[in-house]
Design a protein around this motif. Structure first.
Motif, PDB file in Angstrom:
ATOM      1  N   ILE A   1      -2.379  12.058   0.473  1.00  0.00           N
ATOM      2  CA  ILE A   1      -2.575  10.573   0.458  1.00  0.00           C
ATOM      3  C   ILE A   1      -1.402   9.617   0.957  1.00  0.00           C
ATOM      4  O   ILE A   1      -1.646   8.821   1.786  1.00  0.00           O
ATOM      5  CB  ILE A   1      -3.145  10.030  -0.909  1.00  0.00           C
ATOM      6  N   ASN A   2      -0.360  10.008   0.621  1.00  0.00           N
ATOM      7  CA  ASN A   2       0.852   9.393   0.902  1.00  0.00           C
ATOM      8  C   ASN A   2       1.156   9.432   2.285  1.00  0.00           C
ATOM      9  O   ASN A   2       1.384   8.411   3.295  1.00  0.00           O
ATOM     10  CB  ASN A   2       2.166   9.560   0.262  1.00  0.00           C
TER      11      ASN A   2
ATOM     12  N   VAL B   1      -1.410   7.461   4.450  1.00  0.00           N
ATOM     13  CA  VAL B   1      -1.091   5.892   4.431  1.00  0.00           C
ATOM     14  C   VAL B   1      -0.124   5.851   5.472  1.00  0.00           C
ATOM     15  O   VAL B   1       0.021   4.696   6.146  1.00  0.00           O
ATOM     16  CB  VAL B   1      -0.779   5.569   3.106  1.00  0.00           C
TER      17      VAL B   1
ATOM     18  N   VAL C   1      -0.631   3.137   8.528  1.00  0.00           N
ATOM     19  CA  VAL C   1       0.061   1.992   8.422  1.00  0.00           C
ATOM     20  C   VAL C   1       0.993   2.049   9.729  1.00  0.00           C
ATOM     21  O   VAL C   1       1.097   0.941  10.496  1.00  0.00           O
ATOM     22  CB  VAL C   1       1.166   1.800   7.328  1.00  0.00           C
TER      23      VAL C   1
ATOM     24  N   LEU D   1       0.725  -1.177  -0.008  1.00  0.00           N
ATOM     25  CA  LEU D   1       0.045   0.123   0.016  1.00  0.00           C
ATOM     26  C   LEU D   1       0.924   1.188  -0.169  1.00  0.00           C
ATOM     27  O   LEU D   1       0.632   2.203  -0.960  1.00  0.00           O
ATOM     28  CB  LEU D   1      -0.950   0.029   1.316  1.00  0.00           C
ATOM     29  N   GLU D   2       1.821   1.255   1.086  1.00  0.00           N
ATOM     30  CA  GLU D   2       2.829   2.466   0.812  1.00  0.00           C
ATOM     31  C   GLU D   2       3.644   2.668  -0.235  1.00  0.00           C
ATOM     32  O   GLU D   2       3.751   3.850  -0.956  1.00  0.00           O
ATOM     33  CB  GLU D   2       3.846   2.400   1.983  1.00  0.00           C
TER      34      GLU D   2
ATOM     35  N   THR E   1       1.220   3.972  -3.575  1.00  0.00           N
ATOM     36  CA  THR E   1       0.727   5.174  -3.406  1.00  0.00           C
ATOM     37  C   THR E   1       2.114   6.209  -3.904  1.00  0.00           C
ATOM     38  O   THR E   1       1.930   7.357  -4.243  1.00  0.00           O
ATOM     39  CB  THR E   1       0.390   5.776  -2.099  1.00  0.00           C
TER      40      THR E   1
END
Length: 320
Positions: A194-195, A198, A202, A158-159, A162
């Motif tokens: 968004i980054n 996330v 996380v 996910l990281e 993005t």
């Protein structure tokens, strides 16, 4: 690479440490020695656990996975750093940076989750000793290990995904020896909301929650130990989790040190030193902690050496 204020990155420059040749030579020797010691120590832990049936229990099954994750964790950053120092070429491609970021988070999260699982294992062993074999059965241990790996991969994926949506400024210099995600995000010209979101999610799910679980487990462990009447019983109970507690302190102490040093000072060298402790020194020290503080590991090592050394000292019989 396109010129202008904004571009799709094709490569970054890892500035690393000092540019002075004499210091570079010393750093190469130092980090090469640390890397070899870390590999040897963790591989020895894996070999000992694999070869000794006395250690085929949940605690050492998780330690087996932790040592493997430590090997992969340190191998994500150090070989590239050594190559850059040796060749004096600090370039890393965008694809290489993505890959390094992905695997760094995978194995870092796996380390974190296995330390949490091992804390739970010690909690059951000390607080519920009569039900230990029932609770920590092979099916649950396998499920916990599989879940730790899968959750780490999903969080890291996910990281990394993005990160691929960003555009970067023409300044592609990363003041670090690896592609540290916060440093990479600073170079982006596009919106990083968004980054950052996330990263926070996380961090909470794979960082704060596991650490809270470790704190809860040890609060229960210490409470149970204090209720033991005999001093010898207290020492015996505490010695079963002493090695793990030392590794937890080292892992989280150096990890928090990275972020606290980054928040307290803007000096890149301080951040580099803190990151070295977290990413390189910790995986090297873990095998020493478990081998020196753990009687089961020392006994298994003695048995392994006892099987290997007589074979090497046995005289060769020559047939005429």
């Amino acid at each position: 690479m396109e010129s202008g204020n904004q571009t799709h990155a094709s490569e970054f420059l890892l500035l690393g440490f000092s540019a002075k040749p004499e210091i570079q030579f010393m750093l190469f020797g130092l980090f090469l020695c640390i890397y070899l010691v870390a590999l040897t120590g963790n591989l020895l832990i894996i070999l000992i656990i694999f070869s000794d049936s006395h250690l085929h229990v949940p605690m050492y099954f998780f330690l087996f996975n932790l040592s493997f994750a430590d090997i992969c964790f340190i191998s994500t950053t150090v070989p590239k750093m050594l190559l850059n120092i040796h060749t004096q070429r600090k370039v890393i491609t965008f694809a290489g940076c993505l890959g390094q970021t992905f695997f760094f988070f995978v194995f870092g999260c796996v380390d974190n989750l296995f330390l949490t699982v091992m804390a739970y294992d010690r909690f059951v062993a000390i607080c519920h000793p009569l039900h230990y074999s029932v609770i920590m059965n092979p099916q649950l241990c396998g499920l916990l290990a599989l879940a730790s790996w899968c959750i780490s991969v999903m969080g890291s994926l996910l990281e990394t995904l993005t990160l691929m949506r960003l555009s970067f400024c023409t300044n592609m210099e990363i003041p670090h020896f690896f592609c540290d995600l916060p440093e990479v995000l600073k170079l982006a010209c596009s919106d990083t909301f968004i980054n950052n979101l996330v990263v926070y999610v996380v961090t909470v799910v794979l960082g704060i929650f596991p650490f809270s679980g470790i704190l809860f487990s040890y609060s229960q462990i210490f409470s149970s130990i204090l209720r033991i009447s005999s001093t010898r019983g207290k020492y015996k109970a505490f010695s079963t989790c002493g090695s793990h507690l030392s590794v937890v302190s080292l892992f989280y102490g150096t990890g928090f040190g990275v972020y606290l040093s980054s928040a307290a000072t803007s000096t890149s060298m301080m951040s580099l030193v803190a990151s070295v402790m977290y990413t390189i020194v910790t995986p090297m020290l873990n095998p020493f902690i478990y081998s020196l503080r753990n009687r089961d590991m020392k006994g298994a090592l003695s048995r392994l050496l006892g099987r290997v050394l007589p074979l090497s000292n046995r005289p060769v019989t020559r047939h005429s």
